[in-house]
Design an enzyme around this catalytic site. Structure first.
Site, PDB file in Angstrom:
ATOM      1  N   HIS A  76       0.514  -1.150   0.587  1.00  6.09           N
ATOM      2  CA  HIS A  76       0.153  -0.293  -0.348  1.00  6.09           C
ATOM      3  C   HIS A  76       1.197   1.069   0.328  1.00  6.09           C
ATOM      4  O   HIS A  76       0.949   2.032   1.020  1.00  6.09           O
ATOM      5  CB  HIS A  76      -1.289   0.209   0.885  1.00  6.09           C
ATOM      6  CG  HIS A  76      -0.396  -0.631   2.459  1.00  6.09           C
ATOM      7  ND1 HIS A  76       1.125  -0.005   2.805  1.00  6.09           N
ATOM      8  CD2 HIS A  76      -1.180  -1.067   3.630  1.00  6.09           C
ATOM      9  CE1 HIS A  76       0.208  -0.441   3.920  1.00  6.09           C
ATOM     10  NE2 HIS A  76      -0.393  -1.283   4.429  1.00  6.09           N
ATOM     11  N   LEU A  82      -7.028   5.308   8.921  1.00  4.43           N
ATOM     12  CA  LEU A  82      -7.413   4.144   8.394  1.00  4.43           C
ATOM     13  C   LEU A  82      -6.970   2.753   8.313  1.00  4.43           C
ATOM     14  O   LEU A  82      -5.444   2.448   8.688  1.00  4.43           O
ATOM     15  CB  LEU A  82      -6.642   3.892   6.857  1.00  4.43           C
ATOM     16  CG  LEU A  82      -7.350   5.974   6.048  1.00  4.43           C
ATOM     17  CD1 LEU A  82      -6.942   5.971   4.794  1.00  4.43           C
ATOM     18  CD2 LEU A  82      -8.915   5.888   5.785  1.00  4.43           C
ATOM     19  N   GLY A 142      -7.080  -0.490   6.575  1.00 10.22           N
ATOM     20  CA  GLY A 142      -7.703  -1.616   5.318  1.00 10.22           C
ATOM     21  C   GLY A 142      -8.866  -0.583   4.168  1.00 10.22           C
ATOM     22  O   GLY A 142      -8.744   0.249   4.613  1.00 10.22           O
ATOM     23  N   ASP A 144      -6.834  -4.638  -0.597  1.00 14.36           N
ATOM     24  CA  ASP A 144      -6.547  -4.079   0.885  1.00 14.36           C
ATOM     25  C   ASP A 144      -8.382  -4.516   1.937  1.00 14.36           C
ATOM     26  O   ASP A 144      -8.203  -3.741   3.017  1.00 14.36           O
ATOM     27  CB  ASP A 144      -5.694  -3.166   1.799  1.00 14.36           C
ATOM     28  CG  ASP A 144      -5.161  -2.776   2.781  1.00 14.36           C
ATOM     29  OD1 ASP A 144      -4.984  -4.440   3.365  1.00 14.36           O
ATOM     30  OD2 ASP A 144      -4.386  -1.814   3.716  1.00 14.36           O
TER      31      ASP A 144
END
Length: 393
Positions: A226, A319, A321, A284
């Site tokens: 990510h 955050l 996921g 994710d």
């Protein structure tokens, strides 16, 4: 049995191949394998006599999506792996175009990771009815306590070759990717071990410097999870992890293309730098994917989902996921980032297949490869999904 008798299905429409778009195309499927891809006018007439024909002249046929970073969906989490859980997650994501995926763990006690490996290994030993689990992605526990993100910092430990060696001996080839912080004590040795054992070493949740990332790449690091999230940012005098990921062509970058984790303009910049096999679309996704707003868990972390955005319940700025699906991410790359159909497909299918070392089996529509195929309409919405030749949507 003749070649024509072996062909069971013909999918007709616009076909996206590695060479480009075939407007009047066809894919012939024999069992779980593609036996022909090309222009309909070159298809032997005998194939039509024996096969079931799906004819969608305005439809678009593309390779199934490959998600190397996904934690769950449809109310289930890979950390709670059972046969029922694995069926539910793979069924949901296959309905969203994912045909191959990695069961991704959280930073957790070793016993919990042991359980995931045991259950996924058992699941893979039988016929998997939906999206195929290619193995496991360990996201942690060898990460940085400075950048835990939605991971539970209580379970973070230093990189440990003995754990990995034990797991690899017990479940050979099951672990396909390990995310770690390359600046941590013992990380370079673990990265070299991963390289030697054919496992993707990925950086993530890391406080590394630019120079530490380059040293890790020299040791065998291949990927960044990510990108831009849970890593030291780019500064013009201190490039950090983000700068190293953008600058070094040896690092493939995962991207969550939902407009929440990364601004589309930044994804566009990354895409210009990460050409060839170096940009990977991921979700994710956590257990809330496919469901509405509410309270959920990610591993053992409580999560609140509001307006589709997942954040830690006890830290609303973090955050946790996403609720993204691969089809939505694919559409976002085209409509908001400006990637071409070919570029978006490569990021969603071929590049992650290359990351897994499975590009000879999946990732493109070519003769001899698995019949993992998506049919999209003219709005790029899913109409049908085939996994290994089986129509599951």
């Amino acid at each position: 049995m003749s070649a024509s008798e072996a062909v069971e299905k013909l999918l007709c429409g616009k076909v996206l191949t590695p060479q480009g778009l075939v407007e009047n195309g066809v894919i012939a499927i024999s069992g779980n394998t593609i036996s022909y891809v090309g222009d309909r006018q070159h298809l032997p007439q005998a194939y039509i006599e024996w096969a079931t024909v799906v004819d969608q002249p305005e439809g678009l046929l593309i390779p199934g999506f490959v998600d190397v970073h996904v934690h769950g969906g449809a109310g289930h989490d890979f950390m709670d792996s059972t046969r029922e859980t694995l069926d539910a997650i793979t069924q949901f994501h296959s309905s969203q175009g994912t045909t191959t995926m990695l069961a991704t763990t959280m930073t957790a006690p070793k016993d919990d990771i042991d359980n995931v490996l045991r259950e996924v290994d058992a699941y893979r030993s039988n016929n998997m009815p939906y999206a195929q689990l290619a193995g496991v992605h360990l996201e942690g526990p060898f990460i940085s306590p400075q950048w835990p993100g939605a991971q539970n910092p209580q379970h973070i430990v230093l990189p440990n070759i003995s754990w990995l060696d034990e797991w690899e001996k017990q479940y050979p080839g099951l672990i396909r990717q390990v995310t770690l912080a390359p600046e941590r004590e013992g990380a370079l040795e673990v990265i070299s071990w991963l390289r030697d054992n054919g496992i993707t070493a990925a950086l993530g949740h890391t406080d590394a410097t630019y120079e530490q990332v380059l040293a890790a790449v020299d040791a065998g690091l291949k990927q960044a999870v990510h990108a831009f999230n849970a890593m030291t940012p780019l500064h013009h005098r201190k490039p950090g992890v983000a700068g190293a990921v953008m600058e070094d062509s040896r690092i493939a970058a995962e991207i969550i293309a939902d407009g929440i984790h990364v601004h589309p303009a930044v994804i566009s910049i990354l895409a210009r730098l990460k050409t060839s096999a170096n940009l990977l679309l991921i979700t994710d996704a956590m257990s809330a994917a496919g469901l509405g707003d509410g309270e959920y868990t990610l591993g053992d972390q409580p999560v609140n989902v509001s307006a589709g955005i997942a954040t830690l319940k006890n830290n609303k700025g973090a955050l946790a996921g996403s609720t993204l699906t691969m089809i939505r991410g694919f559409q976002f790359l085209i409509s908001k980032v400006g990637l071409s159909l070919q570029e978006a497909s490569r990021a969603a299918s071929l590049n992650p297949a290359i990351s897994l070392g499975l590009e000879q089996q999946i990732g493109t529509l070519e003769s001899g490869k698995q019949a993992d195929i998506l049919l999209l309409d003219d709005n790029l919405d899913l109409s049908s999904v085939w996994v290994q030749g089986r129509n599951i949507l």
